[in-house]
Design a protein around this motif. Structure first.
Motif, PDB file in Angstrom:
ATOM      1  N   THR A   1     -27.486  -5.939  12.199  1.00 53.86           N
ATOM      2  CA  THR A   1     -26.263  -5.457  11.911  1.00 53.86           C
ATOM      3  C   THR A   1     -26.143  -3.918  11.923  1.00 53.86           C
ATOM      4  N   GLN A   2     -24.803  -3.180  11.807  1.00 57.99           N
ATOM      5  CA  GLN A   2     -24.856  -1.900  12.013  1.00 57.99           C
ATOM      6  C   GLN A   2     -25.480  -1.428  10.865  1.00 57.99           C
ATOM      7  N   PRO A   3     -25.611  -1.746   9.540  1.00 55.50           N
ATOM      8  CA  PRO A   3     -26.558  -1.122   8.629  1.00 55.50           C
ATOM      9  C   PRO A   3     -27.907  -1.394   8.919  1.00 55.50           C
ATOM     10  N   ASP A   4     -28.526  -2.380   9.571  1.00 59.48           N
ATOM     11  CA  ASP A   4     -29.801  -2.225  10.009  1.00 59.48           C
ATOM     12  C   ASP A   4     -30.012  -1.317  10.943  1.00 59.48           C
ATOM     13  N   TRP A   5     -29.344  -0.985  11.940  1.00 63.02           N
ATOM     14  CA  TRP A   5     -29.413   0.225  12.981  1.00 63.02           C
ATOM     15  C   TRP A   5     -29.565   1.337  12.030  1.00 63.02           C
ATOM     16  N   LEU A   6     -28.481   1.687  11.176  1.00 59.28           N
ATOM     17  CA  LEU A   6     -28.758   2.898  10.435  1.00 59.28           C
ATOM     18  C   LEU A   6     -29.982   2.963   9.564  1.00 59.28           C
TER      19      LEU A   6
ATOM     20  N   GLY B   1     -38.595   2.756  17.972  1.00 58.65           N
ATOM     21  CA  GLY B   1     -39.470   2.631  18.992  1.00 58.65           C
ATOM     22  C   GLY B   1     -39.031   2.333  20.577  1.00 58.65           C
ATOM     23  N   PHE B   2     -37.684   2.276  20.652  1.00 55.97           N
ATOM     24  CA  PHE B   2     -37.009   2.467  21.619  1.00 55.97           C
ATOM     25  C   PHE B   2     -36.839   3.626  22.428  1.00 55.97           C
ATOM     26  N   HIS B   3     -36.789   4.708  21.658  1.00 57.40           N
ATOM     27  CA  HIS B   3     -36.523   5.991  22.173  1.00 57.40           C
ATOM     28  C   HIS B   3     -37.771   6.596  22.987  1.00 57.40           C
TER      29      HIS B   3
ATOM     30  N   PRO C   1     -22.736   4.528  26.276  1.00 57.89           N
ATOM     31  CA  PRO C   1     -22.663   3.997  24.976  1.00 57.89           C
ATOM     32  C   PRO C   1     -23.996   3.739  24.115  1.00 57.89           C
ATOM     33  N   LEU C   2     -23.825   3.601  22.983  1.00 56.89           N
ATOM     34  CA  LEU C   2     -25.145   3.386  22.328  1.00 56.89           C
ATOM     35  C   LEU C   2     -26.270   4.293  22.653  1.00 56.89           C
ATOM     36  N   CYS C   3     -25.649   5.545  22.510  1.00 57.27           N
ATOM     37  CA  CYS C   3     -26.787   6.627  23.505  1.00 57.27           C
ATOM     38  C   CYS C   3     -28.042   6.900  22.650  1.00 57.27           C
ATOM     39  N   GLY C   4     -28.058   6.623  21.136  1.00 61.43           N
ATOM     40  CA  GLY C   4     -29.462   7.234  20.552  1.00 61.43           C
ATOM     41  C   GLY C   4     -29.364   8.648  20.525  1.00 61.43           C
ATOM     42  N   LYS C   5     -30.559   8.979  20.962  1.00 65.33           N
ATOM     43  CA  LYS C   5     -30.750  10.530  21.163  1.00 65.33           C
ATOM     44  C   LYS C   5     -31.437  10.804  22.427  1.00 65.33           C
ATOM     45  N   SER C   6     -31.127   9.862  23.479  1.00 61.10           N
ATOM     46  CA  SER C   6     -31.735   9.623  24.744  1.00 61.10           C
ATOM     47  C   SER C   6     -31.772  10.890  25.802  1.00 61.10           C
ATOM     48  N   GLU C   7     -33.006  11.261  26.075  1.00 55.37           N
ATOM     49  CA  GLU C   7     -33.309  12.366  26.932  1.00 55.37           C
ATOM     50  C   GLU C   7     -32.553  12.059  28.250  1.00 55.37           C
TER      51      GLU C   7
ATOM     52  N   GLY D   1     -21.463  10.635  24.832  1.00 57.17           N
ATOM     53  CA  GLY D   1     -22.515   9.493  24.175  1.00 57.17           C
ATOM     54  C   GLY D   1     -21.751   8.974  23.028  1.00 57.17           C
ATOM     55  N   ILE D   2     -21.803   7.713  22.754  1.00 53.31           N
ATOM     56  CA  ILE D   2     -21.381   7.330  21.556  1.00 53.31           C
ATOM     57  C   ILE D   2     -22.467   6.511  20.873  1.00 53.31           C
ATOM     58  N   GLU D   3     -22.677   6.906  19.771  1.00 50.74           N
ATOM     59  CA  GLU D   3     -23.591   6.540  18.700  1.00 50.74           C
ATOM     60  C   GLU D   3     -23.418   6.232  17.240  1.00 50.74           C
ATOM     61  N   LEU D   4     -23.888   5.343  16.700  1.00 51.98           N
ATOM     62  CA  LEU D   4     -23.527   4.915  15.405  1.00 51.98           C
ATOM     63  C   LEU D   4     -24.361   5.796  14.299  1.00 51.98           C
ATOM     64  N   SER D   5     -25.556   6.304  14.600  1.00 53.68           N
ATOM     65  CA  SER D   5     -26.132   6.755  13.599  1.00 53.68           C
ATOM     66  C   SER D   5     -25.963   8.405  13.544  1.00 53.68           C
ATOM     67  N   PRO D   6     -25.596   9.128  12.499  1.00 53.65           N
ATOM     68  CA  PRO D   6     -25.570  10.579  12.357  1.00 53.65           C
ATOM     69  C   PRO D   6     -26.925  11.353  12.758  1.00 53.65           C
TER      70      PRO D   6
ATOM     71  N   GLY E   1     -20.047   6.924  15.633  1.00 53.11           N
ATOM     72  CA  GLY E   1     -18.895   5.994  15.211  1.00 53.11           C
ATOM     73  C   GLY E   1     -19.174   4.666  16.082  1.00 53.11           C
ATOM     74  N   ASP E   2     -18.690   3.814  15.715  1.00 54.24           N
ATOM     75  CA  ASP E   2     -18.778   2.389  16.266  1.00 54.24           C
ATOM     76  C   ASP E   2     -18.053   2.428  17.771  1.00 54.24           C
ATOM     77  N   PHE E   3     -18.781   2.150  18.753  1.00 51.68           N
ATOM     78  CA  PHE E   3     -18.541   2.154  20.153  1.00 51.68           C
ATOM     79  C   PHE E   3     -17.213   1.300  20.260  1.00 51.68           C
ATOM     80  N   PHE E   4     -17.421   0.089  19.510  1.00 47.69           N
ATOM     81  CA  PHE E   4     -16.137  -0.951  19.777  1.00 47.69           C
ATOM     82  C   PHE E   4     -14.719  -0.324  19.125  1.00 47.69           C
ATOM     83  N   HIS E   5     -14.889   0.835  18.587  1.00 43.61           N
ATOM     84  CA  HIS E   5     -13.509   1.481  18.059  1.00 43.61           C
ATOM     85  C   HIS E   5     -13.297   2.663  18.945  1.00 43.61           C
TER      86      HIS E   5
ATOM     87  N   ASP F   1     -26.013   2.753  31.024  1.00 44.44           N
ATOM     88  CA  ASP F   1     -26.310   1.848  29.853  1.00 44.44           C
ATOM     89  C   ASP F   1     -27.849   1.467  30.160  1.00 44.44           C
ATOM     90  N   ARG F   2     -28.634   2.009  29.255  1.00 37.32           N
ATOM     91  CA  ARG F   2     -30.161   1.469  28.827  1.00 37.32           C
ATOM     92  C   ARG F   2     -30.323   1.242  27.622  1.00 37.32           C
ATOM     93  N   ALA F   3     -30.548  -0.060  27.473  1.00 39.10           N
ATOM     94  CA  ALA F   3     -30.839  -0.269  26.047  1.00 39.10           C
ATOM     95  C   ALA F   3     -29.608  -0.528  25.045  1.00 39.10           C
TER      96      ALA F   3
HETATM   97  C1  LIG Z   1     -31.842   0.018  21.214  1.00 43.29           C
HETATM   98  S1  LIG Z   1     -30.981   1.495  20.942  1.00 43.29           S
HETATM   99  C2  LIG Z   1     -31.041   2.407  22.433  1.00 43.29           C
HETATM  100  C3  LIG Z   1     -30.582   3.864  22.383  1.00 43.29           C
HETATM  101  C4  LIG Z   1     -30.481   4.664  23.564  1.00 43.29           C
HETATM  102  N1  LIG Z   1     -29.717   3.877  24.568  1.00 43.29           N
HETATM  103  C5  LIG Z   1     -31.921   4.670  24.375  1.00 43.29           C
HETATM  104  O1  LIG Z   1     -31.978   4.482  25.487  1.00 43.29           O
HETATM  105  O2  LIG Z   1     -32.732   5.368  23.703  1.00 43.29           O
HETATM  106  C6  LIG Z   1     -29.394   0.975  20.414  1.00 43.29           C
HETATM  107  C7  LIG Z   1     -28.527   2.047  19.776  1.00 43.29           C
HETATM  108  O3  LIG Z   1     -27.340   1.624  19.710  1.00 43.29           O
HETATM  109  C8  LIG Z   1     -26.825   2.075  18.307  1.00 43.29           C
HETATM  110  N2  LIG Z   1     -25.954   1.270  18.121  1.00 43.29           N
HETATM  111  C9  LIG Z   1     -25.879  -0.016  17.689  1.00 43.29           C
HETATM  112  N3  LIG Z   1     -24.524  -0.578  17.437  1.00 43.29           N
HETATM  113  C10 LIG Z   1     -23.640   0.304  17.888  1.00 43.29           C
HETATM  114  C11 LIG Z   1     -22.278   0.316  17.782  1.00 43.29           C
HETATM  115  N4  LIG Z   1     -21.653  -0.692  17.546  1.00 43.29           N
HETATM  116  N5  LIG Z   1     -21.716   1.647  18.214  1.00 43.29           N
HETATM  117  C12 LIG Z   1     -22.369   2.617  18.470  1.00 43.29           C
HETATM  118  N6  LIG Z   1     -23.905   2.854  18.525  1.00 43.29           N
HETATM  119  C13 LIG Z   1     -24.548   1.432  18.093  1.00 43.29           C
HETATM  120  C14 LIG Z   1     -28.255   2.058  17.349  1.00 43.29           C
HETATM  121  O4  LIG Z   1     -28.062   3.024  16.317  1.00 43.29           O
HETATM  122  C15 LIG Z   1     -29.250   2.454  18.494  1.00 43.29           C
HETATM  123  O5  LIG Z   1     -29.412   4.029  18.372  1.00 43.29           O
END
Ligand SMILES: C[S@@+](CC[C@H](N)C(=O)[O-])C[C@H]1O[C@@H](n2cnc3c(N)ncnc32)[C@H](O)[C@@H]1O
Length: 215
Positions: A2-7, A16-18, A44-50, A64-69, A104-108, A122-124
């Motif tokens: 879930t989103q709280p799990d990602w946070l 470990g995905f980074h 989308p879901l960018c994390g802090k990707s290099e 980049g769109i990412e849930l975690s501040p 914030g939430d990519f779906f919004h 889109d990677r991961a």
């Molecule tokens: C597996 S990581 C991949 C991050 C990045 N793409 C990379 O290659 O390092 C997935 C990321 O998506 C974020 N995430 C999950 N659900 C999301 C959502 N609904 N909206 C935005 N970010 C989300 C997570 O916090 C996490 O940083």
């Protein structure tokens, strides 16, 4: 997951995905896309990707769109340019150089009317989502892009059934989810550094279906 799990994962440093360096598939295949350097790239879901810094270094404005501040703050802290913070609706945003991150939430995320996204990366992201969310993701991504927009998608397959993330997304599933709105080309399939089977796809957003002309 879930989103709280990602946070929580970001709070506890379980990321470990980074990768510390740009993804080899991005470096190998990005030039296949016919994107102008000035074209904005959605991550989308960018994390802090290099990978975002790699794209920006090639001239692309990156969004980049990412849930975690925490991910956004770490990205900025690991960069060396000044950062500017602002809000766009529900999203807290930060810009550093050519990289703009929306928290914030990519779906919004509905896109910015003034700027057309030229491409995406889109990677991961797709493979981070469980099955029902993958369907939503594929639809939402397509809604954000105009015909002709291009992107690179990196997917993984593994034999762990429905366990994830990363979730195993087969070639058949990629085609089922994305072929209605994108032309797909499988650029590469092979073993990734972590031993999983990796696929790299080139996608082009399709235009509207041709109307039959009567008479
Ligand atoms: C597996 S990581 C991949 C991050 C990045 N793409 C990379 O290659 O390092 C997935 C990321 O998506 C974020 N995430 C999950 N659900 C999301 C959502 N609904 N909206 C935005 N970010 C989300 C997570 O916090 C996490 O940083």
């Amino acid at each position: 997951m879930t989103q709280p799990d990602w946070l929580a994962r970001w709070r506890e440093g379980r990321i470990g995905f980074h990768r510390a360096t740009p993804h080899p598939a991005l470096v190998r295949h990005w030039s296949r896309l016919a994107l102008p350097a000035s074209g904005q790239v959605l991550v989308p879901l960018c994390g802090k990707s290099e990978d975002m810094r790699w794209l920006a270094a090639r001239g692309h404005p990156v969004l980049g769109i990412e849930l975690s501040p925490l991910a956004l703050e770490q990205f900025v802290a690991e960069g060396d340019a000044p950062a500017t913070r602002y809000r766009r609706g529900d999203f807290a945003c930060v810009r550093q150089g050519r990289v703009e991150l929306w928290c914030g939430d990519f779906f919004h995320f509905r896109g910015e009317p003034a700027t057309a996204l030229a491409g995406f990366y889109d990677r991961a992201a797709l493979i981070a989502l469980p099955s029902p969310a993958r369907q939503r993701y594929a639809h939402h991504l397509a809604q954000l892009l105009l015909p002709g927009a291009q992107g690179l998608l990196v997917t993984l397959t593994h034999a762990e059934g429905d366990a994830g993330p990363p979730f195993s997304v087969t070639e058949a599933e990629v085609e089922r989810l994305l072929a209605p709105n994108f032309e797909l080309e499988l650029c590469e399939t092979g073993r990734a550094e972590d031993g999983l089977q990796e696929q790299v796809w080139q996608l082009t957003r399709r235009g509207p279906a041709r109307q039959a002309v009567a008479g």
